[in-house]
Scaffold this active site. Sequence first.
Site, PDB file in Angstrom:
ATOM      1  CG  ASP A 475      37.036  36.876  34.148  1.00  0.00           C
ATOM      2  OD1 ASP A 475      36.220  37.098  35.053  1.00  0.00           O
ATOM      3  OD2 ASP A 475      38.265  37.054  34.278  1.00  0.00           O
ATOM      4  CG  ASP A 545      39.942  37.446  41.041  1.00  0.00           C
ATOM      5  OD1 ASP A 545      39.901  36.358  40.465  1.00  0.00           O
ATOM      6  OD2 ASP A 545      39.733  38.534  40.466  1.00  0.00           O
TER       7      ASP A 545
HETATM    8  C1  DGJ Z   1      39.567  38.051  36.878  1.00  0.00           C
HETATM    9  C2  DGJ Z   1      39.662  36.578  37.156  1.00  0.00           C
HETATM   10  O1  DGJ Z   1      38.968  36.255  38.326  1.00  0.00           O
HETATM   11  C3  DGJ Z   1      41.126  36.186  37.226  1.00  0.00           C
HETATM   12  O2  DGJ Z   1      41.237  34.840  37.595  1.00  0.00           O
HETATM   13  C4  DGJ Z   1      41.743  36.440  35.892  1.00  0.00           C
HETATM   14  O3  DGJ Z   1      41.167  35.619  34.923  1.00  0.00           O
HETATM   15  C5  DGJ Z   1      41.583  37.904  35.524  1.00  0.00           C
HETATM   16  N1  DGJ Z   1      40.209  38.344  35.619  1.00  0.00           N
HETATM   17  C6  DGJ Z   1      42.084  38.169  34.125  1.00  0.00           C
HETATM   18  O4  DGJ Z   1      41.869  39.444  33.726  1.00  0.00           O
END
Ligand code: DGJ
Length: 723
Positions: A475, A545
């Site tokens: 991430d 997201d």
């Molecule tokens: C952003 C990601 O896109 C989410 O799926 C998740 O992993 C969060 N970060 C966790 O902090």
Amino acid sequence: MPILFDSEKEIFHLSNSAISYVMGIEKEKYITHRYFGRTLPFYSGSNALLQIDRGFATNPDKADRRFSLNSLLMETSTQGTGDHRISNYQIRRSNGTTVTNFVYHTHSIFTGKPSLKGLPSLRAAIAETLEIVLIDEIQKLEMILSYTLFEEYPVITRSVRFVNHSEDTVFLENAGSMMIDFPRSDFDMVTLNGSHTNEANISRQSLHTGVQKIESTRGTSSPQHQPFLALVDAKTDEFQGEVYAFHLVYSGNFTAQVEVEQYGSSRVQIGIQPETFEWCLGPSEDFQTPEVVINYSTSGLNGMSQTFHHLYQNHLAPAPWQKQERSILLNTWEANYFDFHEADLLKQADLAKETGIELFVLDDGWFGQRNDDTTSLGDWFENQEKLPQGIVGLAEKIHRKGLTFGLWFEPEMISENSRLFEAHPEWALQVPDYPLTEGRRQFVLDLSQAAVQEYLIAVLSKYLSTGKIDYIKWDMNRHLTEVGSLAYPAEQQKEISHRYVLRLYQVLDTITKCFPNCLFENCSSGGGRFDPGMMYYMAQTWTSDNTDALCRSKIQYGYSLLYPPIMMGAHVSPVPNHQVGRKTSLHTRGLIAMSGNFGYELDLTSLANTERIEIMEQINFYKAHRRLLQFGKFYRLRSADEYFTSAWLIKNDTEAMIFYFNGLARPAVPVNYLKTRYLDDQAAYKNTETGEIVSGAELNDAGIAIPRIKEDFSTLLFHWKKV
Ligand code: DGJ
């Protein structure tokens, strides 16, 4: 041989069965653009360069006042000698001046495709490469324009290399990857734009006089703009018409732009964003730009997408994952966020196994004091209160249940509140005297420093070498600010954005080569760094997201211009949806997620029995058709209108599915026959639900009647098998 040079006419002709790309050498100096489009059996020069005595035109050749760089159709710009359009490069000499004069010197044609030093690029295919060397004799500089023609695709890749043969240091202020002058400007420009949770909106506008551009100065390619632009005919749509597409294989700041100039030609240029870049090129040093994929289609945007999908899955994604089926995963994020204990996870894992899920992924919150997002990035040791037996202990238990195990990392970041920051405040990106700007309460590590690179490789290797981790979600949740490094001198501070990307690539290269059996999923708060550069190392991306099914139908539709479904992580999440509050049926959520790389992201323990049974059925269905859904050909059939109706088709040699998303129910329902367009005309297809047998031609041309649907967000699935 597909790349020919006619030494008499001084013409290069790159051609395969789909495309021709023609260039000339004018006055033995300038590389001109002559033609790009469908294959020409041979090129004679019917479209001779128009040389007209124009007002205000400057003339590099005293004997020929009609010849001017002011309007010549070229393959790279010139600098300070009469070409006043947007430039593809700029070099500052140590005396402060910025004039150069690169002219043709030599060229070579060879089989294959060289890889690019330190940068991701399309992997070897049956291809031939042309390198044209230009030199500036005054400064002893070399510029190499590189063109690789793919035999089996309507694709050419381009990049540029600069070499300094002088005793002096020069400064590259702009190092673009590609430039083409088209002799026309009656195009529409197509780009993908958006924001966090609203990625990949398709934008289409007619070109207008002057410069139109998209770019990122955020340190990553960004959710705001994909490093892509296409020029299409006004009449081009999903199904027919000409498309010239350009996609940069790079994950940092970029610019993609078109200038419609005074006489109606248009200059396309794409590369690293120049204002946030500079490179100090010392004696004997060279600089390689990222690669651009140029894709030509005569069958509309679907034609373009077919090429990108096949090319990226087979010549960009890491080799071990090109043909390998993906497991159905359960991710803990929307189920648990930061709040979990090993016991909860094991309960989830039991239910996951029961429903048929195959991979259990522990998301954020497992390390340091990470109970919210204010702390602990960099402290990559397990939180013993949550995981008394650590990651290895948990992974072993998950494996014993018959599931594989995946883990979340955000390696490039550091929390102010962390042991790592206490020990190494100098490891954060920073500039003297200015405070560090936070984003999601975190700072960015200065990847340009070798020590930071070593640290990242050590941390990741420690976990991966246990052999217990089958998947990593990588991430990256903020953009770069105070881009500077304590490890570099003043004259190299503007290199840091690019150095960051280069080091990221080095880390990814090392880790993915050491652990080829681990599946890496790229993520930057969803699709914030969904670009071909990252896809070279990581076979799939967390698309957004935003997991709401309706929004996802639009986001996945947009990304499908460039990426196949297998590259787009898509999960069934809880309702009301956590991002927009919308309630959609499990059926619709399931079908949207199956249109991508399928998984779940919800609390299985809180579901009703009926829901768990429905999930089981979805999983069984998906497993039965996994090859089709992951490796089939994906075509867009209807684009999202104001009611969010959209439809797409996935087919292979034996079966086909159509996903029809009704979006918002509407009054005055229009006549609605959906043409499948891409089935085999001659084949007979059996509807697996009704048993009805129909010819491919009929489905393609007469279409399927879509019934009236009196419900929002409803979804229909049609499934045919060839008989
Ligand atoms: C952003 C990601 O896109 C989410 O799926 C998740 O992993 C969060 N970060 C966790 O902090």
